[in-house]
Design a protein around this motif. Structure first.
Motif, PDB file in Angstrom:
ATOM      1  N   ARG A  34      -9.802 -66.405   0.669  1.00 39.43           N
ATOM      2  CA  ARG A  34     -10.294 -65.652  -1.030  1.00 39.43           C
ATOM      3  C   ARG A  34     -10.621 -67.209  -1.625  1.00 39.43           C
ATOM      4  NH1 ARG A  34      -5.021 -65.635  -2.625  1.00 39.43           N
ATOM      5  NH2 ARG A  34      -4.479 -63.364  -2.489  1.00 39.43           N
ATOM      6  N   ASN A 329      -1.791 -53.751  -6.871  1.00 41.68           N
ATOM      7  CA  ASN A 329      -3.290 -53.067  -7.540  1.00 41.68           C
ATOM      8  C   ASN A 329      -3.264 -51.534  -7.932  1.00 41.68           C
ATOM      9  OD1 ASN A 329      -3.992 -55.716  -7.922  1.00 41.68           O
ATOM     10  ND2 ASN A 329      -5.673 -56.349  -6.621  1.00 41.68           N
ATOM     11  N   SER A 351      -8.290 -60.590  -7.982  1.00 40.58           N
ATOM     12  CA  SER A 351      -8.271 -58.981  -8.228  1.00 40.58           C
ATOM     13  C   SER A 351      -7.768 -58.459  -8.626  1.00 40.58           C
ATOM     14  CB  SER A 351      -7.966 -58.579  -6.837  1.00 40.58           C
ATOM     15  OG  SER A 351      -7.205 -59.067  -6.424  1.00 40.58           O
ATOM     16  N   TYR A 354      -8.908 -58.916 -12.410  1.00 38.79           N
ATOM     17  CA  TYR A 354      -9.118 -57.388 -12.977  1.00 38.79           C
ATOM     18  C   TYR A 354      -8.711 -56.541 -12.881  1.00 38.79           C
ATOM     19  CZ  TYR A 354     -13.484 -60.660 -13.076  1.00 38.79           C
ATOM     20  OH  TYR A 354     -14.616 -61.435 -13.091  1.00 38.79           O
TER      21      TYR A 354
END
Length: 489
Positions: A34, A329, A351, A354
């Motif tokens: 990442r 997520n 991720s 967000y």
């Protein structure tokens, strides 16, 4: 003359090595990593090329040795083969509308099927959960499978250990797994290992680090799961270790720190999912699979309005994807009305950050329960570095009153879905730790979790944006520096 030439050439050699390290790092570090983690590693290497590159060599990969990965794939294929035909339930789930796709996501990543016909009881009291597990072990007739990150016999847990000894003595198959480093470094760890040997109980230490035996891997990979399975139809999981709520550490006792956790007792066929996960870890450490007769659960589906649908979701370096991060997520994006999270170590990747801030900005009531005090210095300050972003997006943050360390790891989505397990919402749990999450669909169960969340709220103080921005500049700098270290995964 020779030494003079060497000394004269030394600065040139150092410069060439320095440049080579930096060039190689730019190519090698970002690969399959990442961006935030790659940038943190590159910064460490560019600031101190030789020490940074050595650290990257030790800690830069989360992969297990090839033989461990092969074992994981073998047992994953076996589980998938033996549970074919149980996946039809996911296709019929219509409420909430997105839930069926989340079930399929988990299944694709290596989870057990979504299994109906279970009941579950929450165990928010530390001593009460140990008592419940002790009672279940005393009722065992065939086998007891135990797996903990920290597993110590002390004043708070000796009743459970004595129950294991009684089960063993009456002929019940007792198998114990515990994380090698986390348990042995505990003040009671070595005493516990000797007690197990003296009792004749079969045990294995998970993820021992033996680089001289051809088992090289990143040394800080940990098995963080907490599982107890009795006879295949009763199981326990959650956030609690089998140890004293002070963790037996003098520093914790001096500060008065006490851990607060949440466990769940699961009755019904979904217990086979937790048992399959234990068998996976047992096989990885011993090359042995319990016989079918020992591992075969007593499946009895519960019925009635309290019956729940459950799915066991494993995650860790043995899987190709970050199963828990993907699950979390997906659930965050599915939330329509309310999302409540309890996580003692909240250090999300981009991720997840967000997903959570987007949920708050689209009108979802998002609440985060964390700790006012913590035991891990860098993680504690790294977590605090995210609070401003969360608060600005509309997330409400509640800090549980000290000296209690709120160690529970769970969250609820609307009135439909809850997840309870061992996984923190941090990059270590996503990438480096073996974890287990139990996803439960059922409004009555969510209501029970909400009662616990309400209790947390009554014992916490809410953080406001104005108060947070007014904290001392030194603390703000410390938080941001700690955030950089958290990204080095």
């Amino acid at each position: 003359m020779t030494w003079r030439r060497i000394l004269k050439a030394f600065p040139t050699v150092v410069l060439v090595v320095d440049i080579l390290i930096r060039v190689v790092a730019v190519v090698a570090v970002p690969r399959n990593r990442r961006p935030s983690s790659a940038m943190a590693w590159l910064m460490a290497i560019f600031v101190a090329p030789i020490p940074g590159s050595i650290l990257f060599g030790l800690l830069g990969s989360s992969k297990l040795p090839q033989d461990r990965r092969d074992k994981q794939r073998e047992i994953n294929d076996l589980i998938l083969e033996n549970t074919q035909g149980l996946d039809n339930r996911a296709a019929t789930v219509t409420q909430p509308p997105w839930f069926g796709t989340v079930v399929q996501l988990n299944r694709t990543l290596g989870a057990m099927p979504l299994i109906p016909g279970n009941t579950a009881a929450l165990l928010p009291d530390y001593a009460g959960s140990i008592a419940a597990m002790t009672e279940a072990v005393d009722a065992a007739t065939r086998y007891v499978h135990v797996e903990f990150y920290i597993f110590t016999r002390d004043e708070s847990t000796f009743l459970f250990f004595d129950a294991l000894k009684r089960a063993h003595d009456r002929g019940v198959k007792v198998r114990v797994l515990y994380d090698h480093w986390a348990t042995i470094r505990n003040p009671q760890g070595r005493v516990t290992r000797q007690w197990l040997r003296d009792s004749g109980i079969r045990f294995e230490e998970m993820l021992p680090f033996h680089p001289t035996q051809g088992m090289w891997r990143r040394p800080d990979l940990r098995n963080h799961r907490k599982i107890v399975v009795v006879d295949g139809d009763v199981a326990f999981t959650g956030s609690q270790n089998m140890t004293d709520p002070s963790y037996n550490k003098r520093g914790n006792m001096r500060r008065g720190l006490q851990w607060k956790d949440l466990m769940v007792r699961l009755d019904g066929p979904a217990a086979i999912g937790l048992n399959a996960l234990f068998i996976t870890d047992w096989y990885s450490e011993t090359d042995e699979l319990p016989t079918d007769a020992e591992a075969e659960p007593l499946i009895e589906q519960r019925s009635g309005e309290d019956a729940l649908e459950c799915q066991v979701v494993p995650s860790g370096p043995g899987f190709d994807g970050e199963n828990n991060l993907r699950l979390f997520n997906a659930l965050v994006y599915g939330a329509q009305e309310r999302l409540i999270i309890a996580s003692p170590y909240f250090v999300p990747d981009d991720s997840m950050l967000y997903a959570i801030t987007t949920a708050a900005e689209r009108g979802v009531d998002v609440q985060l329960f964390a700790c006012e005090v913590a035991d891990q210095f860098l993680v504690y300050h790294a977590q605090r570095s995210y609070y401003e972003t969360l608060l600005r997006s509309g997330v409400r943050i509640f800090l549980y009153e000290k000296p209690t360390v709120l160690h529970s790891k769970h969250f609820t989505v609307d009135d439909d879905v809850a997840v309870i397990g061992s996984s923190n919402m941090d990059m270590r749990s996503f990438s480096l730790n073996f974890e287990v999450s139990l996803m439960v669909r059922g409004s009555r169960f969510v209501d029970q979790v909400r009662l616990i969340e309400n209790d947390y709220r009554s014992r916490s103080h809410e953080v406001t944006l104005a108060a947070w921005l007014s904290r001392p500049a030194g603390l703000q700098i410390l938080d941001n520096v700690a955030r950089l270290t958290a990204a080095v995964q």
